[in-house]
Write an enzyme that holds these catalytic residues in place. Structure first.
Site, PDB file in Angstrom:
ATOM      1  N   THR A  99      -8.576   6.936  -1.899  1.00 16.41           N
ATOM      2  CA  THR A  99      -9.838   6.342  -2.079  1.00 16.41           C
ATOM      3  C   THR A  99     -10.978   7.303  -1.869  1.00 16.41           C
ATOM      4  O   THR A  99     -12.007   7.142  -2.495  1.00 16.41           O
ATOM      5  CB  THR A  99     -10.020   4.823  -1.211  1.00 16.41           C
ATOM      6  OG1 THR A  99      -9.622   5.379   0.097  1.00 16.41           O
ATOM      7  CG2 THR A  99      -9.403   3.963  -1.395  1.00 16.41           C
TER       8      THR A  99
ATOM      9  N   LYS B  71       1.214  14.705   0.726  1.00 21.28           N
ATOM     10  CA  LYS B  71      -0.224  15.025   0.294  1.00 21.28           C
ATOM     11  C   LYS B  71      -0.504  16.218   0.059  1.00 21.28           C
ATOM     12  O   LYS B  71      -1.402  16.807  -0.471  1.00 21.28           O
ATOM     13  CB  LYS B  71      -1.195  14.348   1.446  1.00 21.28           C
ATOM     14  CG  LYS B  71      -1.379  13.020   1.603  1.00 21.28           C
ATOM     15  CD  LYS B  71      -2.309  12.419   2.356  1.00 21.28           C
ATOM     16  CE  LYS B  71      -2.114  10.844   2.810  1.00 21.28           C
ATOM     17  NZ  LYS B  71      -3.043  10.195   1.804  1.00 21.28           N
TER      18      LYS B  71
ATOM     19  N   HIS C   1       0.925  -1.269   0.033  1.00 18.30           N
ATOM     20  CA  HIS C   1      -0.019  -0.238   0.125  1.00 18.30           C
ATOM     21  C   HIS C   1       0.960   1.369  -0.055  1.00 18.30           C
ATOM     22  O   HIS C   1       0.258   2.496   0.149  1.00 18.30           O
ATOM     23  CB  HIS C   1      -0.802   0.058   1.258  1.00 18.30           C
ATOM     24  CG  HIS C   1      -1.793  -1.077   1.238  1.00 18.30           C
ATOM     25  ND1 HIS C   1      -3.177  -0.725   0.626  1.00 18.30           N
ATOM     26  CD2 HIS C   1      -1.915  -2.275   1.745  1.00 18.30           C
ATOM     27  CE1 HIS C   1      -4.050  -1.745   0.847  1.00 18.30           C
ATOM     28  NE2 HIS C   1      -3.169  -2.748   1.419  1.00 18.30           N
TER      29      HIS C   1
ATOM     30  N   LYS D  17     -14.706   8.140  -3.666  1.00 20.84           N
ATOM     31  CA  LYS D  17     -16.013   8.665  -2.784  1.00 20.84           C
ATOM     32  C   LYS D  17     -16.563  10.012  -3.202  1.00 20.84           C
ATOM     33  O   LYS D  17     -17.777   9.981  -3.419  1.00 20.84           O
ATOM     34  CB  LYS D  17     -15.648   8.735  -1.262  1.00 20.84           C
ATOM     35  CG  LYS D  17     -15.486   7.299  -0.659  1.00 20.84           C
ATOM     36  CD  LYS D  17     -14.722   7.466   0.494  1.00 20.84           C
ATOM     37  CE  LYS D  17     -13.956   6.148   1.059  1.00 20.84           C
ATOM     38  NZ  LYS D  17     -13.010   6.322   1.989  1.00 20.84           N
TER      39      LYS D  17
ATOM     40  N   LYS E 106      -7.944  14.084   4.854  1.00 22.53           N
ATOM     41  CA  LYS E 106      -7.173  12.926   4.680  1.00 22.53           C
ATOM     42  C   LYS E 106      -6.177  13.225   5.639  1.00 22.53           C
ATOM     43  O   LYS E 106      -5.892  14.248   6.374  1.00 22.53           O
ATOM     44  CB  LYS E 106      -6.371  12.758   3.204  1.00 22.53           C
ATOM     45  CG  LYS E 106      -5.920  14.145   2.661  1.00 22.53           C
ATOM     46  CD  LYS E 106      -5.380  13.989   1.206  1.00 22.53           C
ATOM     47  CE  LYS E 106      -6.232  13.939   0.109  1.00 22.53           C
ATOM     48  NZ  LYS E 106      -6.702  12.875  -0.431  1.00 22.53           N
ATOM     49  N   ARG E 107      -5.289  11.971   5.873  1.00 22.57           N
ATOM     50  CA  ARG E 107      -4.089  12.127   6.813  1.00 22.57           C
ATOM     51  C   ARG E 107      -3.522  13.283   6.458  1.00 22.57           C
ATOM     52  O   ARG E 107      -3.017  13.872   5.353  1.00 22.57           O
ATOM     53  CB  ARG E 107      -3.150  11.001   6.964  1.00 22.57           C
ATOM     54  CG  ARG E 107      -4.049   9.803   7.526  1.00 22.57           C
ATOM     55  CD  ARG E 107      -4.132  10.250   8.996  1.00 22.57           C
ATOM     56  NE  ARG E 107      -3.078  10.303   9.864  1.00 22.57           N
ATOM     57  CZ  ARG E 107      -2.520   9.423  10.544  1.00 22.57           C
ATOM     58  NH1 ARG E 107      -3.148   8.165  10.607  1.00 22.57           N
ATOM     59  NH2 ARG E 107      -1.348   9.679  11.211  1.00 22.57           N
TER      60      ARG E 107
HETATM   61  C1  26V Z   1       2.158   1.871   7.848  1.00 17.64           C
HETATM   62  C2  26V Z   1       2.778   2.017   9.104  1.00 17.64           C
HETATM   63  C3  26V Z   1       4.100   2.015   8.949  1.00 17.64           C
HETATM   64  C4  26V Z   1       4.936   2.266  10.091  1.00 17.64           C
HETATM   65  C5  26V Z   1       4.272   1.520  11.196  1.00 17.64           C
HETATM   66  C6  26V Z   1       2.912   2.153  11.331  1.00 17.64           C
HETATM   67  C7  26V Z   1       2.071   1.935  10.274  1.00 17.64           C
HETATM   68  C8  26V Z   1       0.879   2.057  10.039  1.00 17.64           C
HETATM   69  C9  26V Z   1       0.059   1.839   8.810  1.00 17.64           C
HETATM   70  C10 26V Z   1       0.689   1.953   7.681  1.00 17.64           C
HETATM   71  C11 26V Z   1       0.079   2.041   6.481  1.00 17.64           C
HETATM   72  C12 26V Z   1       0.417   3.042   5.671  1.00 17.64           C
HETATM   73  C13 26V Z   1      -0.042   2.699   4.424  1.00 17.64           C
HETATM   74  C14 26V Z   1      -1.404   3.119   3.934  1.00 17.64           C
HETATM   75  O1  26V Z   1      -2.290   3.469   4.376  1.00 17.64           O
HETATM   76  N1  26V Z   1      -1.491   3.376   2.513  1.00 17.64           N
HETATM   77  C15 26V Z   1      -2.480   3.952   2.049  1.00 17.64           C
HETATM   78  O2  26V Z   1      -3.485   2.701   1.434  1.00 17.64           O
HETATM   79  C16 26V Z   1      -4.526   3.289   0.727  1.00 17.64           C
HETATM   80  C17 26V Z   1      -5.445   1.721   0.467  1.00 17.64           C
HETATM   81  O3  26V Z   1      -4.611   1.162  -0.379  1.00 17.64           O
HETATM   82  C18 26V Z   1      -4.213   3.826  -0.533  1.00 17.64           C
HETATM   83  O4  26V Z   1      -5.425   4.323  -1.049  1.00 17.64           O
HETATM   84  C19 26V Z   1      -3.401   5.362  -0.146  1.00 17.64           C
HETATM   85  O5  26V Z   1      -3.088   5.749  -1.384  1.00 17.64           O
HETATM   86  C20 26V Z   1      -2.250   4.731   0.675  1.00 17.64           C
HETATM   87  O6  26V Z   1      -1.511   5.721   1.166  1.00 17.64           O
END
Ligand code: 26V
Length: 812
Positions: free
Chosen positions: A652, A550, A356, A656, A544-545
């Site tokens: 995403t 971003k 992701h 929406k 968004k975050r």
């Molecule tokens: C990553 C990490 C890495 C360090 C430790 C904690 C932690 C927690 C969550 C994440 C996930 C980050 C990745 C993420 O959310 N990616 C998003 O995924 C969406 C669904 O596929 C996508 O639409 C977004 O573009 C993407 O940023």
């Protein structure tokens, strides 16, 4: 679909209320009324839930287990009512009891067990799997505290714990009989039993994993799947008796707390990876409990372990659950006694992985020392996987040591989870076309050339049931009235709306639906912030975050520029705009927190300046979450999708917004590309660097933000405004942002894209003035949004990755 009439529903509700509260309905609080309704709905679900499980057990159809550290479900009541097909009946029955369903719905705490896109995607997927009759279940962690609640104090973010379980949770069911033991620490010894080497894990610390199950209700199809979330407890479920009886109460309590800490809190940092022991514990905890439980279930129902991969698929959502690979190997080797080769074949056929993000700082790499100490047997298995894999690499790439070192799972004293995930699974997918291409050609190119057949794309999607039908009732009504209701089960039927996009009458109606939703949002904004916004202004939204990539800062700079223009020329002819922001910053992410402060300072300055306040307003909505997103998205005119090209894997919310008839202003990044391809360049506003240009800059350099600062007076002015007290009396408050853009050369090309972005915004202004043309564009966006339903995505996963049979029952 549940068949019940209004009268019976009313009676059942009154009875349930009495049963739970021991008092009459008329005297109770709204919260008690919500609780009673939740309980009643759960009862309605119970029978189908049991029947679905029975059916799965008797047919032996392939089961999919979606392993994810995060499930961002939001509220469940409205969703369950809709999917059971009793929303209208319930609404009317409650009306007769003088209860407004919406008031009760608003009392439900969001289930916020996720950071953002990845967690919300998992929630949309659960909804789609159930609605498509796919036997697909979620497996994760029941965090006691979800994603923190965000408060804004003096313009800055303050984090407050999200105690979402305080009032209880009507949807979950604790399953004491389905507990598992997870083993941490200790040592591994070998024993020779009848000439066979056995590995024994001894002196470990056992932790009890207790599951809580939540029903996932399919849309009007009687399928109810399960989301199983694990909670950590001490094995005795009491204090450590031995120290307790010695009078060491605090020590006993300390131990209990340290065990429960495993499922205490969701990590809120999704950019910067940190090798924290507790996070590794969380990962192994839920993965081990999950894998053990699905295998136990499989065997109890007569499954043959050698056919495991034909009967179940385990999908890992990012690398966080990658330990499912060595854990499955451990069970097959140590508990089932299978030879390595057989166990490996079964494991790799069972597991599939989605990536992701390409942000390298988010890639998980665990220090070997920590890993080995916490998970000694799992480490041995990872070592063996690595050894066999590297032998294959040596045979293919003779003498190419650098390449092999780069591709290895164990290197530099670290365990690289992404490499383990690719090696141990049969499918690796990205989440939008560009993202998958970048994975293949850049980030994971060596792995791709070694395993070309594993890589594939599955462009993300969103459930149209929550994001259109449930959250935008007015638009849904208009669509049904215009094109019938086939789009509910076949979202691509929204295409039928395209021919109406040019119809003036429909355009008027579309405009009044949006206007109504904007009025509602304006009311919410006034209640939350005390800011009066004009529903006739353009609602321009970035939610968004908060992340540098971003580029909320790009949005800020253009608002600051527009403000300057209006001050210069108070008669400047623009369509009034309301700029709406929402999003949380990771607590340790300094620049993101400064960005929130900047937005709030801009809001303070502009909203209180009578020279411009008729034309522009800025709003930062606190505590962005799923339920707030539902209110904002349906009221949006312009969707800001302005990440630095190549950085947003998919996005995403972009989907929406278009489904709710907003026009997207976007870079050609993530799924914005697919949206553009669907609606054509005439119905989206694109700007900014291309991916090729960005990749080229990253590779060869050549970008100097200072040159742009010096040569473009508009940019110089807004950058200087960051430091001259215009937005805050403390001149240094935004120094970090200034330095990021100028001193550290603007990693995300904010200044480079500024000019094109301003032009694109002027185009939006121009387009909006032609009311009918604008509505035509909105209509075309809605008509082309069906392909972005997660039903399409899930069908692609089911046929292309999981190999699950499709039961088209009730889909016609
Ligand atoms: C990553 C990490 C890495 C360090 C430790 C904690 C932690 C927690 C969550 C994440 C996930 C980050 C990745 C993420 O959310 N990616 C998003 O995924 C969406 C669904 O596929 C996508 O639409 C977004 O573009 C993407 O940023």
């Amino acid at each position: 679909m549940l068949t019940i009439d209004k009268h019976s529903f009313k009676k059942a509700y009154e009875k349930k209320y009495l049963e739970i509260n021991g008092e009459e309905l008329s005297t109770g609080s709204n919260y008690k009324k919500y609780e009673a309704l939740g309980n009643l709905v759960r009862d309605y679900v119970a029978e189908s839930w049991m029947n679905t499980n029975k059916k799965y057990n008797s047919t032996g159809e392939k089961q999919v287990y979606y392993f994810s550290m995060e499930f961002l479900l939001g509220r469940l009541l409205g969703d369950a009512l809709l999917n059971l097909g009793i929303r209208d009946i319930c609404n009317e029955a409650l009306k007769e009891l003088n209860i407004d369903l919406k008031d009760l719905e608003d009392l439900e705490q969001d289930q916020g067990l996720g950071n953002g896109g990845l967690g919300r995607l998992a929630a949309c997927f659960l909804d789609s799997m159930a609605s498509l009759n796919i036997a697909g279940h979620g497996c994760g962690i029941r965090y006691k505290y979800g994603f923190f609640e965000q408060k804004i104090v003096n313009g800055s973010q303050v984090e407050v714990p999200d105690n979402w379980l305080r009032e209880g949770n009507v949807w979950e069911k604790r399953k004491n009989d389905k507990r598992e033991i997870v083993k941490f620490g200790g040592e591994v010894i070998t024993q020779n039993i009848n000439g066979k080497i056995k590995f024994l894990h001894i002196n470990y610390e056992p932790i009890l994993a207790v599951p809580y199950d939540t029903p996932i209700v399919g849309y009007e199809n009687e399928t109810v799947n399960t989301l199983r979330l694990w909670s950590a407890e001490t094995v005795s479920n009491e204090f450590d008796f031995s120290s307790f009886s010695r009078g060491e109460f605090l020590k006993a309590l300390e131990y209990k707390n340290s065990v429960e800490a495993i499922s205490q809190v969701l990590y809120p940092d999704d950019t910067q990876y940190e090798g924290k022991m507790l996070r590794l514990k969380q990962q192994y905890f839920f993965v081990s409990a999950g894998v053990q439980s699905v295998i136990r279930h499989f065997k109890r129902h007569g499954g043959d372990i050698l056919e495991l991969d034909e009967k179940m698929a385990i999908h890992i959502n990012d690398t966080h659950p990658t330990l499912a690979i060595p854990e499955l190997m451990r069970i097959l080797l140590d508990e089932e006694g299978l030879p390595w080769e057989v166990a490996w074949r079964i494991t790799t056929n069972t597991i599939s992985y989605t990536n992701h993000t390409i942000l390298s700082e988010a890639l998980e790499k665990w220090p070997v020392d920590m890993f080995k100490k916490l998970l000694p047997r799992i480490y041995m298995i990872v070592q063996e996987i690595n050894e066999r894999y590297c032998t294959e690499l040596w045979n293919s790439y003779i003498g190419q040591w650098d390449k092999i070192a780069h591709m290895a799972i164990l290197a530099d004293g670290q365990v690289r989870m992404a490499n383990l995930a690719v090696v141990g699974s049969h499918s690796v997918n990205g989440v939008a076309k560009l993202h998958t291409e970048i994975l293949k050609k850049q980030e994971m190119s060596d792995l791709y050339y070694f395993y070309p057949n594993k890589f594939n794309n599955k462009t993300n999607g969103i459930t149209h049931r929550r994001w259109l039908i449930k959250s935008n009732k007015e638009l849904t009504y208009l669509l049904k009235e215009t094109i019938g209701d086939s789009f509910i089960k076949h979202p691509t039927d929204l295409e039928k709306f395209e021919i109406f996009a040019k119809n003036k009458d429909v355009q008027e109606k579309l405009a009044s639906v949006k206007r109504l939703n904007k009025e509602k949002l304006a009311k919410t904004i006034y209640e939350m912030k005390g800011i009066k916004v004009n529903p006739d202004s353009i609602f321009d939204v970035q939610i968004k975050r908060i992340h540098a990539y971003k580029r909320q800062i790009l949005n800020c700079l253009r608002i600051m520029h527009l403000y300057n223009e209006l001050l210069k020329d108070p008669n400047k002819d623009i369509v009034p705009r309301t700029f709406i922001f929402g999003g949380k910053a990771a607590p340790s992410y300094y620049l993101a927190k400064k960005t929130i402060e900047l937005i709030n300072s801009i809001a303070d300055t502009i909203n209180n300046d009578p020279r411009v306040s008729e034309k522009i307003k800025v709003v930062f909505l606190d505590n962005y979450r799923v339920s707030l997103a539902e209110q904002i998205i349906r009221a949006t005119d312009v969707s800001e999708q302005i990440s630095t090209t190549t950085k947003e894997a998919s996005g995403t919310s972009n989907m929406k917004f278009m489904m709710n008839g907003a026009i997207t202003i976007a870079t050609l990044d993530g799924a914005n590309i697919e949206i553009r391809d669907e609606v054509s360049d005439d119905n989206i506003v694109i700007f900014g660097l291309t991916s090729k240009e960005v990749l080229d800059y990253y590779k060869n350099g050549g970008y100097l933000s200072y040159d742009i600062y010096r040569s473009d007076i508009r940019i110089k002015n807004v950058i200087d405004d960051l430091m001259n007290g215009k937005y805050h009396y403390d001149n240094n408050r935004f120094k970090a942002i200034y330095e990021n853009l100028i001193t550290y050369n603007d990693e995300f090309f904010v200044l480079k894209d500024f000019d094109d972005y301003i032009r694109a915004q002027e185009k939006i202004d121009y387009l909006y003035r032609d009311k009918y043309k604008w509505q035509e564009m909105c209509g075309i966006n809605i008509a082309h949004s069906g392909i972005f339903s997660s039903d399409r995505t899930i069908l692609e996963y089911a046929t292309g990755i999981w190999g699950t049979e499709l039961v088209y029952k009730n889909l016609k």
